[in-house]
Design an enzyme around this catalytic site. Sequence first.
Site, mmCIF file in Angstrom:
data_model
loop_
_atom_site.group_PDB
_atom_site.id
_atom_site.type_symbol
_atom_site.label_atom_id
_atom_site.label_comp_id
_atom_site.label_asym_id
_atom_site.label_seq_id
_atom_site.Cartn_x
_atom_site.Cartn_y
_atom_site.Cartn_z
ATOM 1 N N ASN A 31 -15.107 5.429 -14.724
ATOM 2 C CA ASN A 31 -16.244 4.479 -14.885
ATOM 3 C C ASN A 31 -17.275 4.483 -13.504
ATOM 4 O OD1 ASN A 31 -14.859 2.928 -13.384
ATOM 5 N ND2 ASN A 31 -14.399 1.584 -14.898
ATOM 6 N N THR A 115 3.555 3.916 -8.388
ATOM 7 C CA THR A 115 3.494 3.283 -6.976
ATOM 8 C C THR A 115 4.792 2.902 -6.404
ATOM 9 O OG1 THR A 115 2.597 1.686 -5.438
ATOM 10 C CG2 THR A 115 2.658 0.780 -7.768
ATOM 11 N N TYR A 139 -0.673 -6.271 -8.304
ATOM 12 C CA TYR A 139 -0.897 -4.649 -8.487
ATOM 13 C C TYR A 139 0.399 -3.901 -8.881
ATOM 14 C CZ TYR A 139 -1.288 0.099 -7.165
ATOM 15 O OH TYR A 139 -1.300 1.418 -7.143
ATOM 16 N N PHE A 208 -1.896 -5.662 11.372
ATOM 17 C CA PHE A 208 -1.542 -6.686 10.462
ATOM 18 C C PHE A 208 -0.056 -7.447 10.721
ATOM 19 C CE2 PHE A 208 -4.899 -5.668 7.188
ATOM 20 C CZ PHE A 208 -5.709 -6.111 8.151
HETATM 21 N N1 UFG Z 1 -2.351 -2.325 8.084
HETATM 22 C C1 UFG Z 1 -2.855 -2.747 9.356
HETATM 23 N N2 UFG Z 1 -4.051 -2.851 9.407
HETATM 24 C C2 UFG Z 1 -5.026 -2.433 8.526
HETATM 25 C C3 UFG Z 1 -4.754 -1.857 7.382
HETATM 26 C C4 UFG Z 1 -3.344 -1.873 7.278
HETATM 27 O O1 UFG Z 1 -2.068 -3.237 10.125
HETATM 28 O O2 UFG Z 1 -6.200 -2.713 8.998
HETATM 29 C C5 UFG Z 1 -1.037 -1.914 7.640
HETATM 30 C C6 UFG Z 1 -0.521 -2.690 6.450
HETATM 31 O O3 UFG Z 1 -0.270 -4.130 6.655
HETATM 32 C C7 UFG Z 1 0.718 -1.931 6.117
HETATM 33 C C8 UFG Z 1 0.500 -0.534 6.489
HETATM 34 O O4 UFG Z 1 -0.878 -0.768 7.476
HETATM 35 O O5 UFG Z 1 1.785 -2.487 6.950
HETATM 36 C C9 UFG Z 1 -0.351 0.442 5.557
HETATM 37 O O6 UFG Z 1 -1.208 -0.406 4.818
HETATM 38 P P1 UFG Z 1 -2.322 0.503 3.733
HETATM 39 O O7 UFG Z 1 -3.254 -0.539 3.464
HETATM 40 O O8 UFG Z 1 -2.569 1.481 4.350
HETATM 41 O O9 UFG Z 1 -1.139 0.543 2.601
HETATM 42 P P2 UFG Z 1 -0.022 -0.277 1.923
HETATM 43 O O10 UFG Z 1 1.259 0.275 2.246
HETATM 44 O O11 UFG Z 1 -0.560 -1.527 1.747
HETATM 45 O O12 UFG Z 1 -0.541 0.401 0.311
HETATM 46 C C10 UFG Z 1 -0.392 1.912 -0.147
HETATM 47 C C11 UFG Z 1 -1.617 1.677 -1.403
HETATM 48 C C12 UFG Z 1 -0.689 0.853 -2.414
HETATM 49 C C13 UFG Z 1 0.757 1.134 -2.726
HETATM 50 C C14 UFG Z 1 1.297 1.177 -1.396
HETATM 51 C C15 UFG Z 1 2.793 1.461 -1.574
HETATM 52 O O13 UFG Z 1 -2.613 1.313 -1.021
HETATM 53 O O14 UFG Z 1 -1.568 1.118 -3.666
HETATM 54 O O15 UFG Z 1 0.904 2.027 -0.397
HETATM 55 O O16 UFG Z 1 3.596 1.919 -0.592
HETATM 56 F F1 UFG Z 1 1.109 0.123 -3.501
#
Ligand code: UFG
Length: 334
Positions: A31, A115, A139, A208
């Site tokens: 979409n 995921t 999610y 973070f």
């Molecule tokens: N992080 C930062 N600063 C940022 C962005 C992310 O420190 O600006 C940290 C987050 O806190 C996390 C790590 O980097 O600790 C990875 O974050 P991402 O957002 O890159 O990825 P996530 O681990 O949160 O999520 C990804 C997918 C999800 C999935 C998850 C499963 O986006 O859909 O992996 O491992 F569920």
Amino acid sequence: MILITGGAGYIGSHVNKALHKKGYDTIVLDNLSHGHEYAVKWGEFIEGDLSDSDLLKSIFNSYDIQGVMHFAAFTSVSESIEFPVMYFKNNYKNTLNLFKNMEIANINKFIFSSTAALYGNPESIPITEKNKLNPINPYGKSKLMVEKILEQKSKEKSNDFNYISLRYFNASGADPDLEIGEDHNPETHLIPLTLDAAIGKREKIAIFGNDYNTPDGTCIRDYIHVCDLAQAHINAFEYLQENFENSDDIKENSVFNLGNGNGFSVKEVIDTCEKITKKEINKEIANRREGDPDILIADSKKAINVLNWKPKFNSLDKIVETAWKWHKKLNRNI
Ligand code: UFG
């Protein structure tokens, strides 16, 4: 022909390319709420939504579809915390509508984009498929609800439905030919945001939280290249086809983790980005982001053994190299 829902998105578009390289015909349904039409460079493209039963019916009636690979979903953990109902509607309810229409059309092979968020804060590392499922954000919960329905559907004796659910860890990197890559808007992921800081599109990268229970205090994740994920979908689909008659085997083997099995902290990822880009990147320690587990590292032995899957981009350097090349192309006007 294979139907790829969400095939204009990051992972779906790489799977579309890999399927074509292998000689499959594809049709992409998206979409364009998050995907990009430019990313559908292979197969046919239909713009539309999974809630549209008439559209699904007409697709299933008009094309000879062997199976469905389902990527269309909202994928941001933080957004899901803010708008949980929107996540359940799009990720769960619309998937039920897809199932209903697949059933009418008698399409019985399904690959699901799942995921690592299903595991929440894992009780043990590395995470195997047997780890407890305990998602800590909407999610992950919406994806778990789909997995539960899949399990039930495949057990029903009345239908010969078979599926494989692929639980991705942190998808990253880009097509080495640079035809497609990661292009989220807004971007929330660590590697592209860090590369934004390297290229001057943003001032700095926020870390973070540095008080997690990890050696350097920042969260640890298992980064897996998007092309390796794409290959796993092909292996999974071929496994379904080859073993369809023997469906008890598939039912035993319907869920797979996909990761490299190595964990990298947020700080290590930023260091790697500095090394690959040869740029010093401004960083600051910020508050924790809600819903982030301390450590997620995959045990992917099952995919390696059963699906004969072998990640090629098995180092963070290789992953960031392709991400950086793509990032420069995507932001060439900056
Ligand atoms: N992080 C930062 N600063 C940022 C962005 C992310 O420190 O600006 C940290 C987050 O806190 C996390 C790590 O980097 O600790 C990875 O974050 P991402 O957002 O890159 O990825 P996530 O681990 O949160 O999520 C990804 C997918 C999800 C999935 C998850 C499963 O986006 O859909 O992996 O491992 F569920």
